[in-house]
Structure formats: structure tokens, C-alpha cells
Design an enzyme around this catalytic site. Structure first.
Site, PDB file in Angstrom:
ATOM      1  N   CYS A  42       0.795  -1.119   0.023  1.00  9.17           N
ATOM      2  CA  CYS A  42      -0.036   0.107   0.141  1.00  9.17           C
ATOM      3  C   CYS A  42       0.947   1.390   0.211  1.00  9.17           C
ATOM      4  O   CYS A  42       1.902   1.183   0.672  1.00  9.17           O
ATOM      5  CB  CYS A  42      -0.954   0.006   1.270  1.00  9.17           C
ATOM      6  N   ASP A  44       0.220   3.671   1.567  1.00  9.00           N
ATOM      7  CA  ASP A  44       0.190   4.601   2.906  1.00  9.00           C
ATOM      8  C   ASP A  44       1.486   4.607   3.469  1.00  9.00           C
ATOM      9  O   ASP A  44       2.492   4.019   3.608  1.00  9.00           O
ATOM     10  CB  ASP A  44      -0.539   3.636   3.691  1.00  9.00           C
ATOM     11  N   ARG A  46       2.639   5.137   6.142  1.00  9.27           N
ATOM     12  CA  ARG A  46       3.060   4.412   7.548  1.00  9.27           C
ATOM     13  C   ARG A  46       3.522   3.031   7.229  1.00  9.27           C
ATOM     14  O   ARG A  46       3.986   2.314   8.378  1.00  9.27           O
ATOM     15  CB  ARG A  46       1.943   4.521   8.526  1.00  9.27           C
ATOM     16  N   HIS A  98      -2.421  -3.974   4.905  1.00 12.76           N
ATOM     17  CA  HIS A  98      -2.114  -3.855   6.325  1.00 12.76           C
ATOM     18  C   HIS A  98      -3.547  -3.344   6.941  1.00 12.76           C
ATOM     19  O   HIS A  98      -4.458  -2.988   6.120  1.00 12.76           O
ATOM     20  CB  HIS A  98      -1.244  -2.421   6.584  1.00 12.76           C
ATOM     21  N   CYS A 101      -6.309  -0.017   6.712  1.00 10.75           N
ATOM     22  CA  CYS A 101      -6.014   0.529   5.360  1.00 10.75           C
ATOM     23  C   CYS A 101      -7.220   1.294   5.024  1.00 10.75           C
ATOM     24  O   CYS A 101      -8.451   1.044   5.087  1.00 10.75           O
ATOM     25  CB  CYS A 101      -5.986  -0.664   4.196  1.00 10.75           C
TER      26      CYS A 101
END
Length: 203
Positions: A42, A44, A46, A98, A101
Site C-alpha cells: 500500500c 500508505d 506508515r 495492512h 487501510c
């Protein structure tokens, strides 16, 4: 460095730290890359692939997008996969989702528009197809987490059916596909026990 000078400063410090620890660090990076691992994850911020598996630049080939998706109709993803398998000769493809998400949650709850809605449409279809299983999770957070896992399984299936992977398996190449999920709460990866391959012995 007129704009974002703090990032350039961080870059200089990072480069100096690498050289202090290993004077040949950048010289080695300039060599032809031969990573064993290809990561589909992803976008993302993080979930930085290299960092969470403790690997240095050059050790893992990475493709990231919203909700770690793959589809043969996405020429970008298809090109990266083909390059990883055919040119780099990776031995492991890791599809890593994750928990938490945002893309998966948007697919589950709706309310998004534009390109994001179009991109996550396959996840929304997946949620509809697995509605009974998801609704069996009374807790909305658990339902969300379950769809994150189902999304990894769906993407893994799509990657396994791709031309590049099928040709590699037909040729007897040692190539394994793994489905993992990352937990933001503790920083740990979970193996979803979805590993598939052809004519290989996994470690």
C-alpha cells in the site's frame, strides 16, 4: 534547494551516515540491482516496505499503490511485475496489505468519488461477493480487518494468474508468492498462510 530545504538537509545527513557506516555503500548501489524480493504494498506513508522488513536500498523491488492492488488492466502494475519477474529474476513476490487501510475502508463504507472510487471498485466488488462472511463479524473494526485480509488474498490470486508469473512457473523458475499483512499497532507482519509456487521447495 529553494523549496523544502529541510528535506535536502535530511538527504545530506542520510548520505553521510551511509558512508560513515560503509564507505562503498553508494558504489555497490550503482551496480546492477538483483533483489530476490518483489513487494506489492500500500502507498500508505506508515507502511514503508524496506524499513519494516529491515532491508537496505537495492535489496527489495517495490510497487506501492492505494490498498496494494494488482490487475492486468493496470499497465503500470503489469509492467512492474513483468520487470521484476523477467528482468530482475526475483524469487519471492510479497503481497502485503495492512490493517487500518483507508482504501479498504472506503471500499467497505462507500462515499468516495473520482479516481479513488474507480481504483477501489474491485475491493467493493470483493466485499459484496463476501458479504455473508464480512457480516458475520459483528464488530465493524473486525469486519474492516477481515476485508483487508481478503483483499490480500484477491490480489495474490490475480498476481498468480498473470502472464509473467505463469510463464515463470511453466519454465520451472523458483518463484513463490506470499500473502502478508502488517499491523500498524505493533509494527509486526503476519503471514496469512497463502504462499503458492510451482516446483519449488520453500525455506
Amino acid at each position: 534547494m529553494k523549496y523544502l530545504p529541510e528535506l535536502f538537509e535530511r538527504n545530506r545527513r542520510w548520505a553521510a551516515e551511509q558512508l560513515a557506516g560503509d564507505p562503498s555503500f553508494f558504489e555497490r548501489l550503482c551496480e546492477i540491482q538483483r533483489p530476490k524480493y518483489f513487494w506489492i504494498g500500500c502507498a500508505d506513508s506508515r507502511v514503508p516496505a524496506n524499513q519494516i522488513i529491515g532491508m537496505q536500498p537495492g535489496e527489495v523491488f517495490v510497487h506501492r499503490n492505494v490498498a496494494n492492488r494488482y490487475g492486468d488492466d493496470d499497465v503500470n502494475a503489469r509492467a512492474v511485475l513483468e520487470y521484476a519477474v523477467e528482468a530482475l529474476g526475483v524469487e519471492h513476490i510479497i503481497v502485503c496489505g495492512h490493517y487500518g487501510c483507508g482504501g479498504v475502508r472506503a471500499a467497505l463504507e462507500g462515499g468516495v468519488q473520482g479516481a479513488v472510487a474507480q481504483w477501489i471498485a474491485p475491493i467493493a466488488k470483493l466485499a459484496e461477493a463476501r458479504r455473508a462472511e464480512l457480516e458475520a463479524c459483528a464488530d465493524p473494526a473486525k469486519r474492516w480487518a477481515k476485508l483487508c485480509e481478503l483483499n490480500v488474498a484477491d490480489v495474490l490470486s490475480r498476481v498468480a494468474g498473470s502472464r509473467a508469473v505463469r510463464q515463470a512457473w511453466d519454465a520451472g523458475r523458483p518463484l513463490a508468492l506470499h500473502g502478508w499483512i502488517y499491523d500498524l499497532h505493533d509494527g509486526l507482519l503476519r503471514d496469512l498462510n497463502m504462499t503458492v509456487g510451482a516446483n519449488i521447495s520453500l525455506p
